[in-house]
Structures are given as C-alpha cells and as structure tokens.
Scaffold this active site. Structure first.
Site, short mmCIF file in Angstrom:
data_model
loop_
_atom_site.label_atom_id
_atom_site.label_comp_id
_atom_site.label_asym_id
_atom_site.label_seq_id
_atom_site.Cartn_x
_atom_site.Cartn_y
_atom_site.Cartn_z
N ARG A 128 0.85 -1.19 0.00
CA ARG A 128 0.00 0.00 0.00
C ARG A 128 0.89 1.24 0.00
O ARG A 128 1.95 1.27 0.62
CB ARG A 128 -0.93 0.02 1.22
CG ARG A 128 -2.04 -1.01 1.18
CD ARG A 128 -3.09 -0.65 0.11
NE ARG A 128 -4.20 -1.60 0.08
CZ ARG A 128 -4.27 -2.66 -0.72
NH1 ARG A 128 -3.27 -2.93 -1.55
NH2 ARG A 128 -5.33 -3.44 -0.71
N GLU A 143 -3.78 7.20 -5.16
CA GLU A 143 -4.02 6.63 -6.49
C GLU A 143 -5.34 7.15 -7.09
O GLU A 143 -6.32 7.30 -6.37
CB GLU A 143 -4.08 5.10 -6.39
CG GLU A 143 -2.79 4.49 -5.88
CD GLU A 143 -2.91 2.99 -5.64
OE1 GLU A 143 -3.90 2.37 -6.10
OE2 GLU A 143 -2.02 2.42 -5.01
N HIS A 172 -0.72 -0.04 -10.05
CA HIS A 172 -1.40 -0.95 -9.12
C HIS A 172 -1.95 -2.17 -9.89
O HIS A 172 -3.16 -2.42 -9.93
CB HIS A 172 -2.53 -0.24 -8.38
CG HIS A 172 -2.88 -0.94 -7.08
ND1 HIS A 172 -3.42 -0.29 -6.00
CD2 HIS A 172 -2.77 -2.23 -6.70
CE1 HIS A 172 -3.63 -1.13 -5.02
NE2 HIS A 172 -3.25 -2.34 -5.42
#
Length: 311
Positions: A230, A259, A277
């Site tokens: 993360r 993000e 991601h």
C-alpha cells in the site's frame, strides 16, 4: 423473490460484471452520489470494493439494509471493520488467489529497477543506441533482500528471490517459527542489513509510514525499495527527497498514497519504475478473484458458510 441489490464501488473486468449480473441486481454510483443513495439506499444489501475504494463509515451509515461487504482485494484498509462489526455486517476478501501474481510482480519490479529495463527500452526507441552503448546497471543475483511482512505474499516473494541466490531476511510483528530466514525485530535493522527492501505487509496504524527517512537512510544510496503493498506504507515526501538527493539507489512502485494521482516529481527520475497498481492484474487471477467474491455473496444470501470470511 426480489433481486438482491449489490452496489459495486470499483472497476470490474468484463467476466466479473457479466457473472455478477447473472445472479444479482448490480448498481454503480451515478454522477450524483447523493441522489443515487436517496433513491436506492434501501435496496442495497451488499457492497463490493477493492484495495482503492471500500465501505467507509459514512457509506455504511447510509445503507440501512447492508448485510455484507465483499472486498475484491486482499487488503482491508478501505473498509471500516469496526463499523461493520458494530452493525453485524459480514466482510469477505480474496486471499491466496492473488499471491503468485503479486509476488511475480515484486520480482519483476526488482529486475526492472536494478537492470534499468524501462530506461534501456527508451534508449533503444529514441535511437540513442546508435550513438553509443547504454550505461551499466545493477546485478540482482546474490543481493540481500529484506522483506517487511512475511505473510503469504511475503513468503512467496522470498521463495522467488531464493532462486536468484539472494540471502533473505525479514521483519514481522513476531518471528515466524517455521521460516528459515533471518529475523529482525525492527525495520531499521532490517534496512541496515539488506540491499533491496520489499514492502509486503498489510496497512494499519502501526505500518503507516513504516518506511520513513530513518529507514531510507539506513538502506542507503546503493539500496532499492520495492512496494507492492500500500502507498501509505512509505512516507512519499521523504522517498522523493531521498531519490532526488541521491540518498537512495532506486525504487519500484505498484502502489501510491493517492491513487491514481502520482507525484509528478517521480516522472522525471530514471531510477524509478512506476506501474499502475497491477499486482493482481492478470486475466487468470482476476477471474479467480471474481469467482471468489461472487461465491462469498452467494454463500451469504443462501445462509451457507462464507468462503473467505473476515467478519
């Protein structure tokens, strides 16, 4: 029987959406979220989120009939678990099925960062090779790898790195009795004793900014950081500062603080590899994750045991 209303907060692959719509009444937020909730709140019995967006306390409060939150992710930091527990709302996630893909990506990021794959690709495409050879990169085989979080994903990364003859060490909340790797009781010592630091732990208050200035400086100017967990695990401002000032060798990132907005300062750095991601983003794994989410929803509404329960 009235169709069961499911609110989907995250993006879905075609397979996921098609299979979900066969069994449930699927809704997504319209442009006017407030208006949508006013009209549909009482029909929503399930929510699907992922590692980027989940069931916040505010959303849960607005859904009086909510029974289950199914995360299309292994991470749970976007779900208010305390609120779910208070309300008796079930929570599920998708462990195991994405372990291999995320571990594969961690190794890919290590190789891409150390061997300057992206930069050398640009070198060829721009025609610079005709003017001279590309600069030297850094060897991966034999480098010491430190892993923050030796869970299923961390262990899978360690096994892959072993194939490159890398000495493995790790930090975890407690020493793993069956792990044959060197254990450090704090991240600072781990960073000081490895050349590549891989972040693979879950996000909570204890692990937020677990990679800070002190850890970065302990790793040093020849060290590399890989983050497939993360974004908030790393102090992003300190990371950028270290890269610009030459206090860190390089970084490979799959996750970010905000993000999909990434600090533009990272774009111009050649010792940085950025991917959007995509840790679990393969057709095979996304189909398996979709099946697991749908399987959990079906189990709940048929009063059967959940496949992968959290609460």
């Amino acid at each position: 029987m009235e169709p069961i209303g499911v609110l989907v907060l995250c993006g879905m692959c075609d397979y996921f959406e098609e299979e979900l719509k066969k069994k449930f009444k699927v809704s997504k937020f319209s442009d006017n979220e407030e208006e949508f909730l006013k009209e549909n709140a009482n029909s929503i019995r399930a929510v699907i989120g992922n590692g980027v967006i989940g069931a916040s306390s505010e959303l849960i409060d607005q859904l009086p009939k909510l029974e289950i939150v199914a995360s299309h992710s292994v991470g749970l930091d976007k779900i208010d678990l305390k609120k779910c527990k208070e309300r008796g709302i079930r929570v599920t996630y998708t462990p195991d099925v994405l372990t291999d893909d995320v571990a594969d990506l961690a190794i890919a990021l290590i190789l891409t960062t150390l061997r300057k794959i992206c930069e050398s690709d640009r070198y060829v495409r721009s025609g610079l090779w005709k003017k001279g050879d590309f600069k030297l990169s850094t060897k991966f085989t034999g480098k010491s790898v430190g892993i923050i979080g030796l869970g299923k994903i961390g262990t899978a990364i360690a096994k892959r790195a072993e194939a490159f003859n890398c000495p493995i060490s790790y930090y975890s909340r407690s020493e793993k009795p069956n792990a044959n790797y060197k254990y450090f009781s704090n991240v600072l010592d781990l960073a000081a004793n490895c050349q590549i630091l891989v972040v693979a732990c879950s996000l909570n208050e204890e692990t937020r900014h677990i990679v800070n200035r002190e850890v970065i400086d302990a790793l040093g100017p020849k060290g590399f950081i890989i983050n497939i967990a993360r974004g908030l695990h790393i102090d992003e401002l300190e990371l950028m500062s270290a890269l610009v000032e030459g206090r860190l060798g390089g970084v490979g990132l799959d996750v970010y603080v905000n993000e999909p907005w990434i600090p533009e300062q990272l774009y111009g750095l050649d010792n940085v590899v950025l991917v959007p991601h995509v840790g679990s983003n393969t057709s095979e794994t996304r189909m398996a994750m979709a099946d697991l989410v749908i399987g959990n929803l079906e189990a709940h509404f048929l009063n059967k045991p959940l496949l992968t329960p959290v609460l």
